[in-house]
Design an enzyme around this catalytic site. Structure first.
Site, PDB file in Angstrom:
ATOM      1  N   LYS A 191       0.857  -1.196   0.000  1.00 19.19           N
ATOM      2  CA  LYS A 191       0.000   0.000   0.000  1.00 19.19           C
ATOM      3  C   LYS A 191       0.892   1.245   0.000  1.00 19.19           C
ATOM      4  CE  LYS A 191      -2.071   2.729   2.883  1.00 19.19           C
ATOM      5  NZ  LYS A 191      -1.971   3.949   2.053  1.00 19.19           N
ATOM      6  N   GLY A 244       7.015   4.555   8.171  1.00 18.29           N
ATOM      7  CA  GLY A 244       6.130   5.702   8.368  1.00 18.29           C
ATOM      8  C   GLY A 244       6.322   6.245   9.767  1.00 18.29           C
ATOM      9  N   SER A 245       5.312   6.928  10.250  1.00 17.11           N
ATOM     10  CA  SER A 245       5.446   7.599  11.546  1.00 17.11           C
ATOM     11  C   SER A 245       5.403   6.591  12.693  1.00 17.11           C
ATOM     12  CB  SER A 245       4.321   8.609  11.712  1.00 17.11           C
ATOM     13  OG  SER A 245       3.086   7.936  11.696  1.00 17.11           O
ATOM     14  N   THR A 246       5.961   6.990  13.809  1.00 22.37           N
ATOM     15  CA  THR A 246       5.946   6.142  15.003  1.00 22.37           C
ATOM     16  C   THR A 246       4.506   5.896  15.465  1.00 22.37           C
ATOM     17  OG1 THR A 246       8.162   6.777  15.665  1.00 22.37           O
ATOM     18  CG2 THR A 246       6.684   6.077  17.431  1.00 22.37           C
ATOM     19  N   GLY A 249       3.078   3.318  13.260  1.00 18.50           N
ATOM     20  CA  GLY A 249       3.803   2.067  13.518  1.00 18.50           C
ATOM     21  C   GLY A 249       3.208   1.340  14.720  1.00 18.50           C
ATOM     22  N   GLU A 267       9.886   0.701  10.457  1.00 18.34           N
ATOM     23  CA  GLU A 267      10.890   1.752  10.251  1.00 18.34           C
ATOM     24  C   GLU A 267      10.166   3.063  10.489  1.00 18.34           C
ATOM     25  OE1 GLU A 267      14.113   1.291   9.428  1.00 18.34           O
ATOM     26  OE2 GLU A 267      13.849  -0.874   9.330  1.00 18.34           O
ATOM     27  N   CYS A 302      13.465  10.657   7.166  1.00 18.98           N
ATOM     28  CA  CYS A 302      13.468  10.100   8.528  1.00 18.98           C
ATOM     29  C   CYS A 302      14.826  10.284   9.191  1.00 18.98           C
ATOM     30  CB  CYS A 302      13.100   8.635   8.488  1.00 18.98           C
ATOM     31  SG  CYS A 302      14.143   7.713   7.350  1.00 18.98           S
ATOM     32  N   GLU A 401       9.507  15.101  15.865  1.00 22.33           N
ATOM     33  CA  GLU A 401       9.916  15.040  14.463  1.00 22.33           C
ATOM     34  C   GLU A 401       9.069  16.033  13.666  1.00 22.33           C
ATOM     35  OE1 GLU A 401       8.737  11.616  12.109  1.00 22.33           O
ATOM     36  OE2 GLU A 401      10.774  11.472  11.331  1.00 22.33           O
TER      37      GLU A 401
HETATM   38  P1  NAD Z   1       2.350   7.878   8.099  1.00 17.18           P
HETATM   39  O1  NAD Z   1       2.699   7.053   9.272  1.00 17.18           O
HETATM   40  O2  NAD Z   1       1.307   8.897   8.230  1.00 17.18           O
HETATM   41  O3  NAD Z   1       1.881   6.944   6.880  1.00 17.18           O
HETATM   42  C1  NAD Z   1       2.658   5.860   6.439  1.00 17.18           C
HETATM   43  C2  NAD Z   1       1.753   4.852   5.779  1.00 17.18           C
HETATM   44  O4  NAD Z   1       0.842   4.358   6.745  1.00 17.18           O
HETATM   45  C3  NAD Z   1       0.916   5.410   4.632  1.00 17.18           C
HETATM   46  O5  NAD Z   1       0.821   4.464   3.602  1.00 17.18           O
HETATM   47  C4  NAD Z   1      -0.431   5.633   5.282  1.00 17.18           C
HETATM   48  O6  NAD Z   1      -1.504   5.570   4.379  1.00 17.18           O
HETATM   49  C5  NAD Z   1      -0.489   4.497   6.272  1.00 17.18           C
HETATM   50  N1  NAD Z   1      -1.377   4.768   7.412  1.00 17.18           N
HETATM   51  C6  NAD Z   1      -1.658   5.973   7.960  1.00 17.18           C
HETATM   52  N2  NAD Z   1      -2.533   5.829   8.986  1.00 17.18           N
HETATM   53  C7  NAD Z   1      -2.784   4.501   9.091  1.00 17.18           C
HETATM   54  C8  NAD Z   1      -3.596   3.726   9.956  1.00 17.18           C
HETATM   55  N3  NAD Z   1      -4.327   4.282  10.933  1.00 17.18           N
HETATM   56  N4  NAD Z   1      -3.616   2.378   9.791  1.00 17.18           N
HETATM   57  C9  NAD Z   1      -2.885   1.803   8.807  1.00 17.18           C
HETATM   58  N5  NAD Z   1      -2.124   2.486   7.947  1.00 17.18           N
HETATM   59  C10 NAD Z   1      -2.050   3.828   8.086  1.00 17.18           C
HETATM   60  O7  NAD Z   1       3.744   8.478   7.579  1.00 17.18           O
HETATM   61  P2  NAD Z   1       3.979   9.522   6.408  1.00 17.18           P
HETATM   62  O8  NAD Z   1       3.443  10.841   6.843  1.00 17.18           O
HETATM   63  O9  NAD Z   1       3.516   8.930   5.125  1.00 17.18           O
HETATM   64  O10 NAD Z   1       5.581   9.547   6.356  1.00 17.18           O
HETATM   65  C11 NAD Z   1       6.355  10.280   7.223  1.00 17.18           C
HETATM   66  C12 NAD Z   1       6.888   9.401   8.353  1.00 17.18           C
HETATM   67  O11 NAD Z   1       7.609   8.289   7.810  1.00 17.18           O
HETATM   68  C13 NAD Z   1       7.878  10.127   9.239  1.00 17.18           C
HETATM   69  O12 NAD Z   1       7.577   9.879  10.572  1.00 17.18           O
HETATM   70  C14 NAD Z   1       9.218   9.512   8.851  1.00 17.18           C
HETATM   71  O13 NAD Z   1      10.194   9.568   9.851  1.00 17.18           O
HETATM   72  C15 NAD Z   1       8.816   8.118   8.533  1.00 17.18           C
HETATM   73  N6  NAD Z   1       9.854   7.480   7.705  1.00 17.18           N
HETATM   74  C16 NAD Z   1      10.698   6.571   8.309  1.00 17.18           C
HETATM   75  C17 NAD Z   1      11.706   5.967   7.559  1.00 17.18           C
HETATM   76  C18 NAD Z   1      12.640   4.968   8.194  1.00 17.18           C
HETATM   77  O14 NAD Z   1      13.279   4.212   7.453  1.00 17.18           O
HETATM   78  N7  NAD Z   1      12.770   4.905   9.505  1.00 17.18           N
HETATM   79  C19 NAD Z   1      11.870   6.281   6.211  1.00 17.18           C
HETATM   80  C20 NAD Z   1      10.994   7.211   5.635  1.00 17.18           C
HETATM   81  C21 NAD Z   1       9.986   7.801   6.410  1.00 17.18           C
END
Ligand code: NAD
Length: 498
Positions: A191, A244-246, A249, A267, A302, A401
């Site tokens: 996704k 994605g975000s903590t 996660g 991650e 990130c 962050e």
């Molecule tokens: P996000 O957590 O909002 O979204 C990430 C993914 O999760 C998206 O596909 C989103 O649709 C999905 N998602 C959102 N809410 C959800 C829910 N309730 N249930 C299931 N899935 C859901 O993150 P973002 O805003 O897309 O990206 C930014 C974040 O990603 C930052 O916190 C950044 O640090 C992190 N990031 C981490 C790394 C790493 O390797 N550690 C790399 C890149 C980005």
């Protein structure tokens, strides 16, 4: 390399037709509900496409397709070398389509076209190639046993792997996960972030062209709260790998507990300290790295060096020099090959970053650069590179962050204080240390609670090195041979002979 000029990229953008369907079982399909959502180009704030808004029903169809493919062995039972060849072909196809894939990232994310072309796409292709080349070099284990026993430890693909990725490096984050997962023989359901589906949908077409069988690679488009949650909660997905975000996660850990206890790899976010000692051996390089790693990709990284920790005696001059480099990153049309700072991905994120900038001022940090927004031809979500100094580690901009072009500079008196400040964070993703003293470098590398430490550089990204977080930056690693372990189960077999 013959790349388009600004007019050429604009022409490509005008002629580009966005994919609007999900990809399930080898075909592009609408959501069963017929629902769609809008994607927006953050550089123009104009709607670009109506994309399939998938939900649990679509996820279920994709899982059935992925499971059938896994069980009949069309991919999972291929010899690793054969899977490897297909992945290497896919890597080559990604490079053949690098311009259009870069354009997709540029239009969806708002990132500068040349950064998308030279970083995102090349690195995504490299990941596919590297795992394609690696997978037939791995061996299993035979254990020392009595003569009448042959005991082995083998690695087997897990089955169906759910992959949920963010918007900052859409194709690259996807390939860091799908390359080892596919190499190991799994079927995947990915996704993309709702903002950035295009490049991953194109990858599906290239995957079929490369020879990945139907059903093995599926793309579910849609919102996190519906499609993402449905993947997290599905009882027939064996493993979930997320970037994605903590906060999100943590939801995947809950989803796993509420469903089939699927393995979850995360991650997540970072608030990364970049520590500059007064005896730094190359101040010019340190200044350049501090600025580039704070503002690259609009700071939407990130591992961004978002906390600059500078030794008290050099702080004013060092921060001033970082600000001078910061000024050379000027918001511009992401389609212009000369642009080095693009738009912020969407209005929510733009508002969020601006709220943090206001908060920094309210809490008493000193703004030394930026802090303001700009438009290009009257439109677009652009924020100037922003630097705060005299930041205390208790301030919100030092702790949370921001994920935008905002650098928080904090001073310290000695390495012990620097390490304490650096570790005073819920995150633990990456860190830098700049010093001539090998004892200080060693102490920092040992004591910093992060997954990656760079010494006299920042953020080395070689595919052979694991990349993952301590603390709330995540669980497990992307990249390196270790990532393959994430997508396999370990089996012990005890064969007793006559
Ligand atoms: P996000 O957590 O909002 O979204 C990430 C993914 O999760 C998206 O596909 C989103 O649709 C999905 N998602 C959102 N809410 C959800 C829910 N309730 N249930 C299931 N899935 C859901 O993150 P973002 O805003 O897309 O990206 C930014 C974040 O990603 C930052 O916190 C950044 O640090 C992190 N990031 C981490 C790394 C790493 O390797 N550690 C790399 C890149 C980005």
């Amino acid at each position: 390399m013959n790349l388009p000029d600004h007019a050429g990229w604009k022409k490509m953008a005008n002629e580009f037709t966005h994919q609007t369907k999900a990809f399930i079982g080898g075909d592009y399909v609408d959501a069963q509900s017929g629902k769609t959502y809008e994607t927006i180009n953050p550089a123009t704030e104009k709607m670009t496409a109506h994309v399939a808004a998938c939900d649990a029903h679509d996820v279920d169809i994709a899982v059935k397709s992925a499971r059938t493919a896994f069980n009949d062995g069309r991919w999972s039972r291929l010899a690793p070398r054969e899977r490897g060849k297909v992945l290497q072909k896919l890597a080559a196809l990604v490079l053949d389509h690098a311009d259009i894939l870069a354009l997709m990232e540029c239009l969806n994310v708002g990132k500068p076209i040349m950064e998308a072309r030279m970083a995102d796409i090349n690195l995504a292709s490299e990941a596919l190639k590297w795992y394609g080349e690696a997978i037939d070099k791995l061996t299993d284990e035979i254990i020392a046993t009595p003569d009448n026993v042959r005991a082995t430890i083998t690695r087997e693909p897990m089955g169906v792997v759910g992959v949920v990725v963010p918007w900052n490096f859409p194709l690259l984050m996807a390939c860091w996960k799908i390359a080892p997962a596919l190499a190991a023989g799994n079927s995947v359901i990915i996704k993309p972030s709702e903002q950035t589906p295009q490049s991953i949908l194109k990858l599906a077409e290239l995957a079929i062209a490369a020879g990945i069988p139907e059903g093995v690679f599926n793309v579910i488009t849609g919102h996190g709260t519906e499609a993402g949650a449905a993947i997290g909660l599905h009882n027939d997905i064996d493993c979930l790998t997320f970037t994605g975000s903590t906060a999100v996660g943590k939801k995947f850990l809950e989803y796993s507990g509420r469903s089939n206890m699927k393995t979850v790899w995360l991650e997540c976010g970072g608030k990364n300290p970049n520590i500059v000692m007064a005896d730094c051996p190359d101040m010019d390089k340190a200044v350049m790295n501090a600025a580039m790693n704070a503002f690259f990709n609009q700071g939407e990284v990130c591992a961004a060096a978002s906390r600059l920790l500078v030794e008290e005696t050099i702080k004013d001059e060092f921060i001033e020099r970082v600000a001078m480099i910061g000024k050379t990153r000027v918001p511009g049309d992401p389609l212009n090959p000369k642009t080095n700072l693009g738009a912020i991905v969407d209005k929510n994120q733009y508002d969020r970053v601006n709220r943090y900038i206001n908060k920094g001022q309210e809490e008493g940090a000193d703004l030394v650069l930026g802090g303001d927004t700009v438009t290009i031809d009257g439109t677009g979500l652009y924020i100037n590179p922003t630097i705060f100094k005299n930041v205390q580690s208790t301030m919100t901009i030092a702790r949370e962050e921001i994920f935008g072009p905002v650098l928080a500079a904090i001073s310290f008196k000695d390495i012990n204080e620097a390490i304490n400040i650096a570790n005073d964070s819920p995150y633990g993703l990456a860190a830098g240390i700049w010093t001539r003293d090998i004892n200080v470098a060693h102490k920092a590398a040992r004591d910093l609670q992060v997954g990656s430490v760079s010494i006299n550089s920042y953020s080395s990204i070689d595919i052979a090195l694991p990349f993952g977080g301590y603390k709330q930056s995540g669980i497990g690693v992307d990249k390196s041979l270790h990532a393959i372990e994430k997508y396999t189960n370990m089996k012990s077999t005890w064969l007793e002979l006559d």
